[in-house]
Design an enzyme around this catalytic site. Sequence first.
Site, PDB file in Angstrom:
ATOM      1  CB  CYS A 163     -31.186  13.054  18.569  1.00  0.00           C
ATOM      2  SG  CYS A 163     -32.274  12.909  17.092  1.00  0.00           S
ATOM      3  CG  HIS A 296     -32.720  14.061  24.921  1.00  0.00           C
ATOM      4  ND1 HIS A 296     -31.934  14.603  24.119  1.00  0.00           N
ATOM      5  CD2 HIS A 296     -33.527  12.972  24.361  1.00  0.00           C
ATOM      6  CE1 HIS A 296     -32.294  13.966  22.872  1.00  0.00           C
ATOM      7  NE2 HIS A 296     -33.117  13.083  23.001  1.00  0.00           N
ATOM      8  CD  GLU A 307     -34.039  13.556  29.835  1.00  0.00           C
ATOM      9  OE1 GLU A 307     -34.855  13.659  29.195  1.00  0.00           O
ATOM     10  OE2 GLU A 307     -33.048  14.394  29.961  1.00  0.00           O
ATOM     11  CE  LYS A 328     -33.866  17.586  22.321  1.00  0.00           C
ATOM     12  NZ  LYS A 328     -33.076  17.666  23.599  1.00  0.00           N
ATOM     13  CG  HIS A 333     -35.252  16.602  18.850  1.00  0.00           C
ATOM     14  ND1 HIS A 333     -33.888  16.725  18.735  1.00  0.00           N
ATOM     15  CD2 HIS A 333     -35.289  15.378  19.389  1.00  0.00           C
ATOM     16  CE1 HIS A 333     -33.191  15.724  19.109  1.00  0.00           C
ATOM     17  NE2 HIS A 333     -34.090  14.641  19.698  1.00  0.00           N
ATOM     18  CG  PHE A 392     -33.402   7.253  16.002  1.00  0.00           C
ATOM     19  CD1 PHE A 392     -34.047   7.282  17.162  1.00  0.00           C
ATOM     20  CD2 PHE A 392     -33.872   7.138  14.962  1.00  0.00           C
ATOM     21  CE1 PHE A 392     -35.416   7.645  17.034  1.00  0.00           C
ATOM     22  CE2 PHE A 392     -35.152   7.364  14.515  1.00  0.00           C
ATOM     23  CZ  PHE A 392     -35.926   7.634  15.620  1.00  0.00           C
TER      24      PHE A 392
END
Lengths: 406, 414
Positions: A163, A296, A307, A328, A333, A392
């Site tokens: 991502c 993000h 975050e 998002k 996402h 990830f």
Amino acid sequence: MRPSVVITGIGLITPLGSGRETVWRRLLAGASGIADVTAFDTAAYPVHRGGEVKDFDPAPYFERLAPASVGRASQLAVAAARLAVADAGGVLDELAPERAGVVMGTTSGEPREIERHNDRLLAGDGAAGDGALASRYPCHVIAGAVAAELDLAGPNAMIPAACAAGNYAIGHAVDQLRAGRADVMLAGGADAFSRITYAGFARLGAIAPECCQPFDRDRKGMIPGEGAAVLVLERAARARARGARIWAEVQGYGLSCDAHHMTAAHPRGDGAVRAMRQALADAGIEPRAVSYVSAHGTGTAINDRLETTALKRVFGPRARRLPASSIKSMIGHTMGAASAIEAAVCALAIADRRVPPTINFRRPDPDCDLDCVPNEARELEVAVAMSNAYAFGGYNASVIFRRSDG
Amino acid sequence: MSQQDRVVITGCGVVTPLADEPQALFDALCAGRSALRPLTLFAAAGGGRRRAAELTDFDPRRDLGKVNVRPLDRVGRLATVAARRALAASGWTDERRAEHDVALVLGTMFGSVRTVTGFDHRALTAGPSYVKPLDFANTVINAAAGQTAIWHGLRGVSSTLAGGPTAGLQAIGYAADLVRSGRAGAVLAGGVEELCAESFLAFDRHGLLGDAANGSRSGPVPFDARRAGFALGEGAALLMVESARLAAARDAPVLAVVRGHGSAFDPRRGDDEGSAARALARAIAAALADAGLEAGDVDAVSASANGSVSGDRREALGLLAAFGDGARELPITAVKSMLGETLGAAGALQTLALVEALARGVLPGIAGLGSLDDDLPLAGARAASRRLDMARGLVTTTGFDGNVHALIVERPAP
């Protein structure tokens, strides 16, 4: 001094529509691209919402290749690349094909090839193997499809950095241009809506039932999405010489690895902080120079809190006043495409002097006390924007954009 | 570039069917030992006649200790073990890594197509609520790199490169650029690939595998006139790529210098021989330019050739385009004759073989080479290993879909 690299073309295929103007207009309007999933039956899932690219017809974007010869992620990527090149006004004219290259990022490559394979297996057909798993599934076919369709024979790389892949691709493309390995680079990310991704996030309990509400106290998770974004990058000197419209300069980037957990961020945001600080150092600027952050902001309870922690560690008390929104909330996402789309958002925010909102924001969360530009776009003089992406594998990538002098 | 700014290789870690450490692997390659053996990991049409370079007794606990390796799939285990060995070989101890972040750049073609297929299969048969979160974490293509970074605490830059059989070499080039630009001081770089039914059967459906079941007379022998396809292999190879400054500061022996690398793409993706050859020639020219060298400076080639009818031919024509008539006598080896086509790991294994060859003054042969294809301008190919004084070598990798990458390594000054 190392050469400046600028963005001269933007191509977007998103759940809010296609093309730079449409997507930007709808993002500023706070529109939502989230709807009930149509790619597969979600009856067996506890959740049903997704950010799909609706009514996508790849045919208009393909001239050399047959659209059906590649998977959906490649189709989305090719479409975004065509739009980006068109937006960059003649960028490939009179350029030898070997001087232009491609770097793309993805999370899953072409997972629908595996879905099709399993569907055939369960239908009693396919035990003897499926050639598509070698020819259509491996993710490098995405960058390959873009290069083959546009006849680009320069450096070609596929970075499956999950991502954060879009940011990785942009950083790598910038390095190619700075090293003189190419004169034009197409960089971006693409992912197709997949039941594999959906099943995984659903199993983690990470998918919101209705909508994505980054930084809201009642946020319930992320919404999986799909899409593609491609940026045309070239050295500033070349862009100016050909009279190109410059959206923004890519000023620097930073990468790091949490080395902590495969799917959960570091509890103090260590890796995210290192990536942001490296990006600032690479750009040669202090945190106070940053006027907008594309967060993000996935909308999960833990990620948004971490975050926020990381932003506070980098920006200090000013983090609470620094506009940091998450698109998002509007498109979900989009995985490997996400940070590529968000890079385009940073460039457009700089050029248009407006930043998109975080929609679905109702109740502030004391643990996420950022200025997330709630619900309405804002006029803002954005000299420098930072885009953050986390993935990830503990991958972290931050990219910094600034208004180009020219 | 000053000596201090150079990018050097200070250690390697491998997991291969032939050997578990680089010296023994190189000895096996020089002896012409083939890793091909009857398939046991899974069943394939053709039964016991199907062959691959399979790791039959790979046990990660031998390296990692009696620990829970369940969170790692086979690809993750291969990469983690190779990393352990490379860190040990290069002297990047736990203490040193605590003071200085080590980066990781891993090449892979598939990640794990087996893991992703199994995950989806379970969601379909048992229901999406019954998939395992651990499996989901491994469905992303950078999972092996993420797992390796966690296991060894690699907190520097981390990246994953795809590209098919070029991925491992691209990873080493990417790592060299990280060191040059100061983004990293020390980088574990290389590649990994597993052998699994999904990829094996997929290549088989395309008729690309050249083992006995397909009627091949010679087996998968690169550049051989009778070649009829390649054999799949598996394994992992990671090289410690770092700045000469860091290596010198801890008195680490330098195995080789990474002089330069170059990438190109064939937009016709193999459909046009001329276009393919020109792409490889451009990648080689870019690598030479990056290194500040000329074609005549290359003493040997570690080729990508794997026994593929068309792929080997394209590579040979590319070498001819890059080196002109000099290509005809250029000493050349192709370790896939012994290790099989290890896809994402291949470029790193080719590089490792060349690094050892430069150091020892011996170039491995192309195992099984009986009659060189008359059409190919490669009189420098030999079946047996030979003594040869080489200062610099070129690694070439050619993918299935137009990707090409070249890299130049040099023997360190004594």
